[in-house]
Design a protein around this motif. Structure first.
Motif, PDB file in Angstrom:
ATOM      1  N   VAL A  77       0.816  -1.220   0.000  1.00  0.00           N
ATOM      2  CA  VAL A  77       0.000   0.000   0.000  1.00  0.00           C
ATOM      3  C   VAL A  77       0.850   1.270   0.000  1.00  0.00           C
ATOM      4  CG1 VAL A  77      -1.602   1.355   1.422  1.00  0.00           C
ATOM      5  CG2 VAL A  77      -2.010  -1.094   1.038  1.00  0.00           C
ATOM      6  N   ALA A  78       1.921   1.298   0.801  1.00  0.00           N
ATOM      7  CA  ALA A  78       2.691   2.535   0.981  1.00  0.00           C
ATOM      8  C   ALA A  78       3.214   3.125  -0.330  1.00  0.00           C
ATOM      9  CB  ALA A  78       3.836   2.289   1.970  1.00  0.00           C
ATOM     10  N   PRO A  79       3.822   2.334  -1.218  1.00  0.00           N
ATOM     11  CA  PRO A  79       4.312   2.939  -2.468  1.00  0.00           C
ATOM     12  C   PRO A  79       3.192   3.541  -3.303  1.00  0.00           C
ATOM     13  CG  PRO A  79       5.060   0.651  -2.250  1.00  0.00           C
ATOM     14  CD  PRO A  79       4.144   0.911  -1.125  1.00  0.00           C
ATOM     15  N   VAL A  80       2.001   2.939  -3.260  1.00  0.00           N
ATOM     16  CA  VAL A  80       0.878   3.455  -4.053  1.00  0.00           C
ATOM     17  C   VAL A  80       0.373   4.759  -3.450  1.00  0.00           C
ATOM     18  CG1 VAL A  80      -1.417   2.941  -4.954  1.00  0.00           C
ATOM     19  CG2 VAL A  80       0.267   1.107  -4.738  1.00  0.00           C
ATOM     20  N   VAL A  81       0.189   4.780  -2.138  1.00  0.00           N
ATOM     21  CA  VAL A  81      -0.294   5.996  -1.471  1.00  0.00           C
ATOM     22  C   VAL A  81       0.680   7.147  -1.675  1.00  0.00           C
ATOM     23  CG1 VAL A  81      -0.783   7.040   0.770  1.00  0.00           C
ATOM     24  CG2 VAL A  81      -1.628   4.739   0.254  1.00  0.00           C
ATOM     25  N   LEU A  82       1.975   6.869  -1.564  1.00  0.00           N
ATOM     26  CA  LEU A  82       2.984   7.927  -1.589  1.00  0.00           C
ATOM     27  C   LEU A  82       3.569   8.169  -2.971  1.00  0.00           C
ATOM     28  CD1 LEU A  82       4.760   6.932   1.740  1.00  0.00           C
ATOM     29  CD2 LEU A  82       3.097   8.764   1.380  1.00  0.00           C
ATOM     30  N   GLY A  83       3.135   7.383  -3.970  1.00  0.00           N
ATOM     31  CA  GLY A  83       3.588   7.606  -5.340  1.00  0.00           C
ATOM     32  C   GLY A  83       5.050   7.314  -5.556  1.00  0.00           C
ATOM     33  N   VAL A  84       5.535   6.229  -4.926  1.00  0.00           N
ATOM     34  CA  VAL A  84       6.948   5.858  -5.028  1.00  0.00           C
ATOM     35  C   VAL A  84       7.063   4.509  -5.729  1.00  0.00           C
ATOM     36  CG1 VAL A  84       9.035   5.305  -3.709  1.00  0.00           C
ATOM     37  CG2 VAL A  84       7.515   7.128  -2.943  1.00  0.00           C
ATOM     38  N   ARG A  85       8.033   4.380  -6.609  1.00  0.00           N
ATOM     39  CA  ARG A  85       8.260   3.108  -7.297  1.00  0.00           C
ATOM     40  C   ARG A  85       8.565   2.008  -6.283  1.00  0.00           C
ATOM     41  NH1 ARG A  85      12.911   4.460 -11.494  1.00  0.00           N
ATOM     42  NH2 ARG A  85      13.553   2.451 -10.692  1.00  0.00           N
ATOM     43  N   PRO A  86       7.988   0.806  -6.440  1.00  0.00           N
ATOM     44  CA  PRO A  86       8.251  -0.273  -5.480  1.00  0.00           C
ATOM     45  C   PRO A  86       9.724  -0.616  -5.327  1.00  0.00           C
ATOM     46  CG  PRO A  86       6.361  -0.827  -6.841  1.00  0.00           C
ATOM     47  CD  PRO A  86       6.951   0.425  -7.422  1.00  0.00           C
ATOM     48  N   ASP A  87      10.515  -0.499  -6.403  1.00  0.00           N
ATOM     49  CA  ASP A  87      11.932  -0.830  -6.283  1.00  0.00           C
ATOM     50  C   ASP A  87      12.719   0.271  -5.584  1.00  0.00           C
ATOM     51  OD1 ASP A  87      11.410   0.720  -8.572  1.00  0.00           O
ATOM     52  OD2 ASP A  87      13.291   0.129  -9.505  1.00  0.00           O
ATOM     53  N   HIS A  88      12.055   1.374  -5.217  1.00  0.00           N
ATOM     54  CA  HIS A  88      12.668   2.423  -4.413  1.00  0.00           C
ATOM     55  C   HIS A  88      12.174   2.379  -2.971  1.00  0.00           C
ATOM     56  CE1 HIS A  88      14.078   5.309  -7.873  1.00  0.00           C
ATOM     57  NE2 HIS A  88      14.754   4.181  -7.817  1.00  0.00           N
ATOM     58  N   VAL A  89      11.632   1.230  -2.579  1.00  0.00           N
ATOM     59  CA  VAL A  89      11.157   1.028  -1.214  1.00  0.00           C
ATOM     60  C   VAL A  89      12.021  -0.035  -0.553  1.00  0.00           C
ATOM     61  CG1 VAL A  89       9.196   0.392   0.241  1.00  0.00           C
ATOM     62  CG2 VAL A  89       8.814   1.632  -1.904  1.00  0.00           C
ATOM     63  N   PHE A  90      12.565   0.279   0.622  1.00  0.00           N
ATOM     64  CA  PHE A  90      13.484  -0.618   1.321  1.00  0.00           C
ATOM     65  C   PHE A  90      12.944  -0.867   2.722  1.00  0.00           C
ATOM     66  CE2 PHE A  90      15.603   1.834  -1.866  1.00  0.00           C
ATOM     67  CZ  PHE A  90      16.304   0.881  -2.586  1.00  0.00           C
ATOM     68  N   SER A  91      13.018  -2.111   3.159  1.00  0.00           N
ATOM     69  CA  SER A  91      12.373  -2.453   4.428  1.00  0.00           C
ATOM     70  C   SER A  91      13.292  -3.265   5.317  1.00  0.00           C
ATOM     71  CB  SER A  91      11.094  -3.253   4.156  1.00  0.00           C
ATOM     72  OG  SER A  91      11.380  -4.442   3.441  1.00  0.00           O
ATOM     73  N   LYS A  92      13.061  -3.125   6.623  1.00  0.00           N
ATOM     74  CA  LYS A  92      13.777  -3.906   7.633  1.00  0.00           C
ATOM     75  C   LYS A  92      12.820  -4.195   8.771  1.00  0.00           C
ATOM     76  CE  LYS A  92      18.182  -1.638   6.574  1.00  0.00           C
ATOM     77  NZ  LYS A  92      17.867  -0.321   6.083  1.00  0.00           N
TER      78      LYS A  92
END
Length: 777
Positions: free
Chosen positions: A535-550
């Motif tokens: 959900v977060a990349p869609v809400v914030l308009g960020v490409r999924p490959d620019h999302v990093f998680s831990k």
């Protein structure tokens, strides 16, 4: 040279990735091999020289093809040498061919592979000199004939590599594709074999909803167009073989050229000629399609299709799950040129293979991208007509989103490259959905989620993000926290990083999951976190490959993280006009503590004309701000050489270099003791120690901020000039200064925590503690 006996059969071995053996055996049977026997990691077979060359040219699943020359006694070096020397090498190695020897394995007498290689080389050279009067040239870098020696117990198998370079290294790969690219080709071929694509490729459509660099789509289109995988290769190992059948090879190449030309015409029709005005395919006619959200990957995929000669029958497009669904329906509705009598309704029911080779294990850099690709895969599967099949290699999250059991599951590869491959024969089950307005004002997005309550998370994140963006623009802040467990059931911290320098225009998300309490079911917590990543990349308009998680797990000393240690993702951001390096994937933290933004601004405002010391400096972001604020001298101290070098890069890229800016490695407590013995003093000191440390570089000592803060602050106070001040901060939420002890040593502490908590961290005012430290004489 041409073999004098075209009926001579040789013992051969085709190596492959573990898990491919049965598929490779079937492929070899189709290529007219005989006496086929699957083994672990490959297939043994027999065939003529022409058959061996055909296998090299056409095999998609074999890594290498080797000729088994002989098995010899390897009980010791002398026995090995004699066995090698008795082999009629003039019948194995072509006249004038250069050689190289590569040994594998050891036993009690042959403990060094280099020594084994020398003994085998000597045996070959001596045998050829005795027979022909000349020794062959040895060329370890680029030989005509590669001799493979495999020692196992007291026997050695001697083979000649007929393929040369790995067959997985397809000719369509770009020269700088990287060492993992051949593996991607192999796994793609394995996925197609698992789905029996060879039986349906002439009539079915193929959709890769997460095509990455495009290897699977190119492999699938190549099979449909009857393209030999080795057709464009320019050099082969069998050219150094004495039995190389040149006439048979020319016939094989002519046949392969003709088959590819006919196959390309049958699949692509009139629009496929290389003289076409455009190298882009007619999208309404193409039935081999791939989708990706990464522009660089799309460019590489299109290049690979073009290098393979398949650009006119392959479509690689940018798109999310909804675009993929439309592409799937279009590919399955392509008019069948060979069945003009079919109705449009019948054409629309063309079966489809939805297939993807997705990153797995260490190859996953972004969990959010993995979730997005899994969602796109399921969306394509839902759009495919009845009778379709679905196969995924890797694909973290696909099984959970599919909602039905896999019809078959296999393991491909071993060790670092071992991945799971799953084949589904039934369409995916329906999932809950969340409706999200487009961040740029476009059409709303409907995303599939595991938990119905994830709609509430989406709404909350959107509301907070709207307010936080306005605040950030007003304050000139480019990196900030946008969500911090606002909903207890969605316990994660989400930070926005805006790229600067060469990364300008990019936006990144860093998502850290808090460990759920024991009362929460682990599987449900994992599903919720997967929904956050979706959900977060869609809400914030960020490409999924620019999302990093831990994953962040709370413990007594502060925080522990899981999920770091993946491949580094280094980029740059701006803070108050300074360019700072961050690593969003490879380390426990990114290199920039956002909750200390206001603290660093305060240090900057205090630094003009001051001599500045940064202890426990980490990546030196406070040093950069002090230098930008006009500090005349800076000293940066940390125990880690990695972080010191990072700090130095941060300083240099902002123009702060020279002898007035020093970087010193050391245990801070020992460093303070040494510094107190000389007249070196500072006007401004920043101290931000870790909560706990037991670094090996500290020897037997450990560090505990609650236990050791008095000793630390007394030492720091003694390094201050008259009227000097230190800023002390720590992240232990339960921290309690020992005012009584500090007062005994003339150390005054002023609590300024409330002044240093930024707006985006106000929900969590215990994120850090901050004090001004003075020496009261």
């Amino acid at each position: 040279m041409t073999s004098t006996n075209e009926r001579v059969e040789y013992e051969l071995f085709a190596s492959c990735l573990a898990g491919f053996e049965q598929f490779l055996a079937a492929e070899l049977k189709h290529l007219r091999a005989r006496r086929i026997r699957p083994l672990h990691g490959g297939v043994s077979f027999y065939g003529t020289a022409a058959v061996a060359q055909r296998v090299c040219l056409w095999s998609r699943l074999a890594s290498r093809i080797t000729l088994v020359v002989r098995r010899v006694n390897a009980g010791d070096a002398n026995l090995l040498y004699e066995g090698i020397r008795r082999i009629p090498w003039h019948e194995v190695i072509a006249p004038g061919a250069s050689i190289a020897v590569h040994a594998h394995g050891m036993n009690d007498e042959l403990r060094n592979t280099h020594f084994t290689e020398l003994k085998v080389k000597d045996g070959i050279c001596d045998a050829l000199r005795e027979r022909t009067g000349a020794r062959p040239n040895v060329d370890s870098a680029d030989p005509d004939a590669n001799i493979d020696v495999r020692v196992r117990e007291n026997r050695a198998t001697i083979s000649l590599d007929l393929s040369g370079e790995s067959l997985y290294a397809r000719a369509y790969l770009e020269p700088d594709a990287g060492q993992d690219a051949p593996l991607e080709c192999a796994l793609s071929a394995g996925a197609l074999a698992m789905a029996q694509w060879g039986e349906s490729c002439k009539t079915a459509a193929l959709v890769d909803p997460a095509c990455g660099d495009g290897s699977l789509v190119v492999e699938a289109a190549g099979m449909a167009c009857d393209m030999a995988p080795g057709l464009a290769r320019s050099r082969w190992g069998f050219e150094g073989w004495a039995a190389f059948d040149e006439d048979a090879w020319e016939r094989l190449l002519d046949e392969a050229d003709e088959r590819f030309e006919e196959g390309l015409e049958a699949v692509g029709g009139a629009g496929t000629a290389s003289t076409s005005a455009s190298d882009r395919p007619d999208l309404e006619r193409v039935r081999f399609v791939g989708a990706c959200t990464s522009s660089p990957a799309i460019a590489r995929a299109r290049t690979r299709a073009k290098r393979a000669g398949l650009r006119q029958v392959v479509s690689i497009e940018a798109g999310d799950a909804h675009v993929v669904a439309d592409m799937t329906r279009r590919a399955c509705g392509v008019a069948e040129r060979l069945s003009a009598g079919k109705t449009a309704a019948e054409d629309a029911q063309r079966p489809c293979l939805v297939a993807s080779n997705m990153p797995a294990g260490d190859r996953i850099q972004s969990e959010a991208r993995a979730q997005a690709e899994a969602a796109a895969f399921v969306k394509a599967a839902q759009a495919a007509p009845a009778g379709s099949m679905y196969v995924v290699v890797g694909g973290q999250g696909v099984q959970g989103r599919f909602g039905v059991d896999a019809a078959d599951t296999l393991r491909f590869g071993r060790g670092r490259v071992e991945v799971s491959a799953q084949l589904f024969m039934r369409a995916p089950a329906e999932m809950a959905t969340a409706v999200i307005p487009d961040s740029a004002g476009g059409a709303e997005h409907t995303v599939e989620v595991f938990e119905e309550t994830s709609q509430q998370f989406a709404d909350r994140l959107r509301k907070v993000a709207k307010e936080r963006r306005k605040w950030a623009r007003r304050e000139g802040v480019t990196c900030y926290r946008v969500y911090d467990a606002d909903l207890p059931d969605y316990a994660a911290a989400i930070d926005i990083y805006t790229g600067a320098g060469q990364a300008e225009g990019n936006t990144y998300l860093h998502i850290a999951e808090y460990a759920p309490p024991r009362s929460i079911d682990e599987d449900r917590a994992r599903r919720r976190f997967d929904d956050i990543l979706t959900v977060a990349p869609v809400v914030l308009g960020v490409r999924p490959d620019h999302v990093f998680s831990k994953v962040r797990c709370r413990d007594k000393g502060g925080g522990q993280y899981q999920g770091a240690g993946k491949r580094n993702y280094v980029t740059h951001v701006d803070e108050a006009g300074c360019l700072l390096e961050v690593d969003l994937a490879g380390y426990l933290d990114t290199g920039l503590f956002l909750d200390h933004r206001d603290t660093r601004a305060m240090v900057r405002s205090m630094a003009d004309g001051k001599r500045f010391l940064n202890l426990f400096a980490y990546t030196g972001s406070a040093t950069v701000q002090a230098a930008a604020g006009g500090a005349v001298e800076t000293v940066t101290v940390d125990l880690s050489q990695t972080y010191l070098e990072w700090a130095q890069r941060n300083m240099e890229q902002n123009g702060f270099s020279g002898p007035e800016h020093m970087f010193e490695r050391g245990d801070v407590m020992n460093w303070i003791t040494q510094c107190r013995r000389n007249p070196r003093r500072f006007d401004l000191i920043f101290v931000d120690p870790p909560t706990f440390s037991n670094s090996k570089a500290m020897g037997k000592r450990t560090w505990d901020v609650q236990r050791d803060h008095v000793e630390l602050l007394v030492g720091v106070s003694r390094l201050l000039t008259k009227g000097g001040i230190a800023v002390f901060s720590c992240n232990l939420r339960s921290f309690k200064p020992d005012f009584e002890q500090l007062e005994k040593y003339g150390v005054e502490l002023e609590d300024i925590t409330a002044q240093t908590i930024p707006h985006d961290f106000e929900r969590n005012p215990r994120i850090h503690k901050c004090y001004l430290v003075r020496h009261v004489k």
